[in-house]
Motif scaffolding. Structure first.
Motif, short mmCIF file in Angstrom:
data_model
loop_
_atom_site.label_atom_id
_atom_site.label_comp_id
_atom_site.label_asym_id
_atom_site.label_seq_id
_atom_site.Cartn_x
_atom_site.Cartn_y
_atom_site.Cartn_z
N GLN A 89 10.68 75.92 10.23
CA GLN A 89 9.88 77.14 10.32
C GLN A 89 8.88 77.21 9.16
O GLN A 89 7.70 77.51 9.34
N ASP A 90 9.36 76.95 7.96
CA ASP A 90 8.47 76.91 6.80
C ASP A 90 7.37 75.88 7.00
O ASP A 90 6.20 76.12 6.69
N ALA A 91 7.77 74.71 7.46
CA ALA A 91 6.81 73.60 7.60
C ALA A 91 5.70 73.95 8.59
O ALA A 91 4.53 73.69 8.33
N THR A 92 6.08 74.53 9.70
CA THR A 92 5.09 74.89 10.72
C THR A 92 4.11 75.92 10.19
O THR A 92 2.89 75.82 10.41
N LEU B 49 3.86 68.73 2.27
CA LEU B 49 5.01 69.57 2.01
C LEU B 49 5.95 68.86 1.04
O LEU B 49 6.09 67.64 1.07
N GLU B 50 6.58 69.65 0.17
CA GLU B 50 7.70 69.14 -0.62
C GLU B 50 8.96 69.70 0.03
O GLU B 50 9.13 70.92 0.13
N LEU B 51 9.83 68.81 0.46
CA LEU B 51 11.04 69.22 1.18
C LEU B 51 12.21 69.27 0.22
O LEU B 51 12.54 68.28 -0.44
N VAL B 52 12.85 70.43 0.16
CA VAL B 52 14.00 70.64 -0.72
C VAL B 52 15.01 71.53 -0.02
O VAL B 52 14.74 72.13 1.02
N ALA C 133 9.71 66.27 12.94
CA ALA C 133 9.41 66.49 14.36
C ALA C 133 8.50 67.70 14.57
O ALA C 133 7.81 67.79 15.59
N ALA C 134 8.49 68.62 13.59
CA ALA C 134 7.77 69.88 13.76
C ALA C 134 6.31 69.82 13.32
O ALA C 134 5.48 70.61 13.80
N VAL C 135 5.99 68.93 12.39
CA VAL C 135 4.65 68.88 11.82
C VAL C 135 4.17 67.45 11.70
O VAL C 135 4.96 66.50 11.75
N ASP C 136 2.85 67.29 11.49
CA ASP C 136 2.31 65.94 11.35
C ASP C 136 1.57 65.74 10.03
O ASP C 136 0.78 64.81 9.89
N ILE C 137 1.82 66.62 9.05
CA ILE C 137 1.25 66.42 7.73
C ILE C 137 2.24 65.63 6.86
O ILE C 137 3.37 65.38 7.27
N ARG C 138 1.80 65.24 5.69
CA ARG C 138 2.61 64.39 4.82
C ARG C 138 3.79 65.18 4.24
O ARG C 138 3.67 66.36 3.92
#
Length: 233
Positions: free
Chosen positions: A15-18, A28-31, A51-56
Protein backbone atom coordinates in the motif's frame (compact mmCIF):
# COMPACT_ATOMS: atom_id res chain seq x y z
CA UNK A 1 19.79 22.52 -12.22
CA UNK A 2 19.41 20.02 -15.04
CA UNK A 3 19.89 16.79 -13.09
CA UNK A 4 16.56 15.51 -11.85
CA UNK A 5 16.63 14.92 -8.12
CA UNK A 6 16.04 11.39 -6.87
CA UNK A 7 13.18 11.08 -4.39
CA UNK A 8 13.34 7.95 -2.23
CA UNK A 9 10.44 7.09 0.09
CA UNK A 10 10.33 4.54 2.92
CA UNK A 11 7.73 1.82 2.29
CA UNK A 12 6.60 -0.79 4.78
CA UNK A 13 4.14 -2.61 2.52
CA UNK A 14 2.54 -2.70 -0.93
CA UNK A 15 0.00 0.00 0.00
CA UNK A 16 2.81 2.39 0.89
CA UNK A 17 4.68 1.49 -2.28
CA UNK A 18 1.72 2.10 -4.56
CA UNK A 19 1.02 5.49 -2.99
CA UNK A 20 4.67 6.52 -3.16
CA UNK A 21 4.92 5.62 -6.84
CA UNK A 22 1.67 7.47 -7.57
CA UNK A 23 3.09 10.56 -5.89
CA UNK A 24 6.24 10.55 -7.99
CA UNK A 25 8.83 8.65 -5.97
CA UNK A 26 11.78 7.38 -7.99
CA UNK A 27 12.80 4.69 -5.55
CA UNK A 28 11.64 3.01 -2.35
CA UNK A 29 13.57 1.95 0.73
CA UNK A 30 11.92 -1.21 2.03
CA UNK A 31 12.02 -1.79 5.78
CA UNK A 32 10.03 -3.18 8.65
CA UNK A 33 9.80 -2.12 12.31
CA UNK A 34 10.35 1.63 12.29
CA UNK A 35 10.36 1.52 16.10
CA UNK A 36 13.89 0.13 15.59
CA UNK A 37 14.60 2.68 12.82
CA UNK A 38 14.01 0.15 10.06
CA UNK A 39 14.98 -3.53 9.83
CA UNK A 40 15.08 -6.11 7.05
CA UNK A 41 11.61 -6.90 5.66
CA UNK A 42 10.52 -10.44 4.93
CA UNK A 43 11.00 -11.99 1.51
CA UNK A 44 7.21 -12.14 1.27
CA UNK A 45 6.88 -8.40 1.86
CA UNK A 46 9.52 -7.71 -0.76
CA UNK A 47 7.71 -9.93 -3.26
CA UNK A 48 4.38 -8.22 -2.61
CA UNK A 49 5.91 -4.78 -3.11
CA UNK A 50 7.82 -5.86 -6.21
CA UNK A 51 4.53 -7.10 -7.68
CA UNK A 52 2.76 -3.83 -6.84
CA UNK A 53 5.13 -1.26 -8.36
CA UNK A 54 7.72 -0.95 -11.11
CA UNK A 55 10.08 1.63 -9.59
CA UNK A 56 13.44 0.79 -8.03
CA UNK A 57 13.53 -0.88 -4.60
CA UNK A 58 16.37 -0.77 -2.07
CA UNK A 59 16.01 -3.34 0.69
CA UNK A 60 17.36 -2.77 4.19
CA UNK A 61 19.85 -5.31 5.54
CA UNK A 62 19.75 -4.73 9.28
CA UNK A 63 18.54 -7.08 12.02
CA UNK A 64 18.84 -5.05 15.21
CA UNK A 65 18.42 -1.46 16.33
CA UNK A 66 21.63 0.55 16.34
CA UNK A 67 24.64 0.43 14.04
CA UNK A 68 26.42 -2.71 15.22
CA UNK A 69 26.32 -5.75 12.94
CA UNK A 70 25.95 -7.84 16.10
CA UNK A 71 28.82 -10.31 15.75
CA UNK A 72 29.62 -13.17 13.39
CA UNK A 73 26.34 -15.03 13.90
CA UNK A 74 24.31 -11.94 13.03
CA UNK A 75 26.50 -11.25 10.01
CA UNK A 76 25.82 -14.79 8.82
CA UNK A 77 22.09 -14.12 9.22
CA UNK A 78 22.43 -10.92 7.19
CA UNK A 79 24.29 -12.76 4.45
CA UNK A 80 21.53 -15.39 4.40
CA UNK A 81 18.86 -12.67 4.26
CA UNK A 82 20.63 -10.99 1.35
CA UNK A 83 20.87 -14.33 -0.46
CA UNK A 84 17.16 -15.03 0.01
CA UNK A 85 16.15 -11.54 -1.13
CA UNK A 86 18.36 -11.74 -4.20
CA UNK A 87 16.80 -15.12 -5.05
CA UNK A 88 13.42 -13.38 -4.94
CA UNK A 89 14.65 -10.69 -7.34
CA UNK A 90 16.02 -7.92 -5.10
CA UNK A 91 18.73 -5.96 -6.92
CA UNK A 92 19.49 -3.00 -4.61
CA UNK A 93 20.20 -2.83 -0.89
CA UNK A 94 20.85 -0.58 2.12
CA UNK A 95 23.34 -1.41 4.88
CA UNK A 96 26.05 0.02 7.11
CA UNK A 97 27.76 -1.03 10.33
CA UNK A 98 30.18 0.54 12.79
CA UNK A 99 32.51 -0.98 15.36
CA UNK A 100 32.63 0.04 19.04
CA UNK A 101 35.11 2.85 18.27
CA UNK A 102 32.87 4.43 15.65
CA UNK A 103 34.89 3.17 12.71
CA UNK A 104 33.36 1.21 9.85
CA UNK A 105 32.97 -2.52 10.61
CA UNK A 106 34.72 -3.43 7.40
CA UNK A 107 34.64 -7.19 8.00
CA UNK A 108 30.85 -7.19 8.37
CA UNK A 109 30.27 -4.86 5.43
CA UNK A 110 32.62 -6.82 3.15
CA UNK A 111 30.96 -10.13 4.09
CA UNK A 112 27.53 -8.83 3.14
CA UNK A 113 28.65 -6.96 0.04
CA UNK A 114 30.34 -10.16 -1.12
CA UNK A 115 26.92 -11.82 -1.17
CA UNK A 116 25.45 -8.93 -3.19
CA UNK A 117 27.75 -9.75 -6.12
CA UNK A 118 27.91 -6.24 -7.55
CA UNK A 119 24.36 -5.10 -6.70
CA UNK A 120 24.01 -1.38 -6.04
CA UNK A 121 23.74 -0.36 -2.41
CA UNK A 122 23.50 2.56 -0.01
CA UNK A 123 25.62 3.02 3.10
CA UNK A 124 22.99 4.40 5.45
CA UNK A 125 23.01 6.85 8.34
CA UNK A 126 25.62 4.93 10.31
CA UNK A 127 27.94 7.47 8.66
CA UNK A 128 26.34 10.14 10.86
CA UNK A 129 27.59 8.26 13.94
CA UNK A 130 31.07 7.62 12.57
CA UNK A 131 34.10 8.92 14.45
CA UNK A 132 35.63 10.09 11.15
CA UNK A 133 33.34 10.46 8.12
CA UNK A 134 36.18 11.10 5.70
CA UNK A 135 38.11 8.02 6.82
CA UNK A 136 34.98 5.88 6.55
CA UNK A 137 34.34 7.05 2.99
CA UNK A 138 37.89 6.30 1.94
CA UNK A 139 37.80 2.83 3.51
CA UNK A 140 34.62 1.99 1.59
CA UNK A 141 35.56 3.71 -1.67
CA UNK A 142 36.57 0.57 -3.52
CA UNK A 143 33.76 -1.76 -2.47
CA UNK A 144 31.70 -2.91 -5.46
CA UNK A 145 28.20 -1.52 -5.87
CA UNK A 146 28.38 1.33 -3.34
CA UNK A 147 26.76 4.28 -5.09
CA UNK A 148 24.97 6.23 -2.34
CA UNK A 149 25.38 7.61 1.19
CA UNK A 150 22.16 8.24 3.12
CA UNK A 151 23.06 11.01 5.55
CA UNK A 152 21.74 13.99 7.48
CA UNK A 153 25.26 15.32 7.90
CA UNK A 154 24.85 14.87 11.67
CA UNK A 155 23.40 12.36 14.11
CA UNK A 156 21.11 15.21 15.23
CA UNK A 157 19.53 15.61 11.81
CA UNK A 158 19.68 17.83 8.75
CA UNK A 159 19.38 21.13 10.61
CA UNK A 160 22.61 20.35 12.47
CA UNK A 161 24.27 18.73 9.47
CA UNK A 162 23.68 21.30 6.72
CA UNK A 163 27.26 22.57 6.78
CA UNK A 164 28.65 19.05 6.45
CA UNK A 165 26.24 18.21 3.62
CA UNK A 166 27.17 21.31 1.65
CA UNK A 167 30.89 20.64 2.17
CA UNK A 168 30.58 17.02 1.08
CA UNK A 169 28.51 17.97 -1.98
CA UNK A 170 31.31 20.34 -2.97
CA UNK A 171 33.76 17.41 -2.92
CA UNK A 172 31.70 15.34 -5.36
CA UNK A 173 33.96 13.34 -7.63
CA UNK A 174 36.96 13.32 -5.30
CA UNK A 175 38.26 9.92 -4.12
CA UNK A 176 35.74 8.64 -1.57
CA UNK A 177 33.16 11.20 -2.69
CA UNK A 178 32.00 9.74 -6.00
CA UNK A 179 28.79 8.37 -4.46
CA UNK A 180 25.49 10.25 -4.53
CA UNK A 181 24.47 12.11 -1.38
CA UNK A 182 20.97 11.03 -0.40
CA UNK A 183 19.86 13.45 2.29
CA UNK A 184 17.44 12.23 4.94
CA UNK A 185 16.85 12.45 8.67
CA UNK A 186 14.82 15.44 9.81
CA UNK A 187 14.64 16.68 6.22
CA UNK A 188 12.04 19.41 5.59
CA UNK A 189 10.74 21.09 2.49
CA UNK A 190 12.46 24.35 3.46
CA UNK A 191 15.84 22.57 3.21
CA UNK A 192 15.32 21.65 -0.43
CA UNK A 193 16.26 24.85 -2.25
CA UNK A 194 19.55 25.31 -0.41
CA UNK A 195 20.56 21.67 -0.79
CA UNK A 196 19.71 21.66 -4.51
CA UNK A 197 21.73 24.85 -4.95
CA UNK A 198 24.67 23.10 -3.26
CA UNK A 199 24.47 20.26 -5.77
CA UNK A 200 22.62 17.65 -3.72
CA UNK A 201 20.58 15.40 -6.00
CA UNK A 202 19.13 12.77 -3.66
CA UNK A 203 16.37 13.17 -1.06
CA UNK A 204 14.94 10.55 1.32
CA UNK A 205 11.70 10.87 3.27
CA UNK A 206 9.92 8.68 5.78
CA UNK A 207 7.64 10.41 8.25
CA UNK A 208 7.27 13.38 5.88
CA UNK A 209 5.26 11.15 3.54
CA UNK A 210 2.85 10.07 6.31
CA UNK A 211 0.42 12.76 7.54
CA UNK A 212 -0.93 10.37 10.20
CA UNK A 213 2.50 9.29 11.46
CA UNK A 214 4.08 5.86 11.27
CA UNK A 215 0.79 4.19 12.20
CA UNK A 216 -0.73 5.55 8.99
CA UNK A 217 0.07 4.87 5.33
CA UNK A 218 2.16 6.82 2.85
CA UNK A 219 0.14 9.62 1.26
CA UNK A 220 0.48 10.01 -2.51
CA UNK A 221 -0.41 13.69 -2.08
CA UNK A 222 2.36 14.23 0.47
CA UNK A 223 4.89 12.54 -1.83
CA UNK A 224 3.67 14.67 -4.74
CA UNK A 225 4.34 17.82 -2.70
CA UNK A 226 7.96 16.72 -2.35
CA UNK A 227 8.21 15.75 -6.02
CA UNK A 228 7.00 19.20 -7.05
CA UNK A 229 9.35 20.94 -4.62
CA UNK A 230 12.35 19.04 -5.96
CA UNK A 231 11.40 19.62 -9.57
CA UNK A 232 10.92 23.35 -9.06
CA UNK A 233 14.02 23.99 -6.88
Amino acid sequence: MSERAVLEVIALNAQDATAAQAGGADRLELVTDMAADGLTPSVETFAAIRAAVDIRLRVMLRLTDGFSAGGSARVAELVAAARALRAEGAEEFVLGFLDEQGGVDLAAVEAIVGELDGCRWTFHRAIDRAADRDALRKQLAFLPGLDTYLTAGSAEGVDAGLGVLVAEAARSGEPGYEQQLLVGGGLRLDHVAGLRAAGVSGFHIGGASRPDGWDGPVSAEAVRTWREALDSA
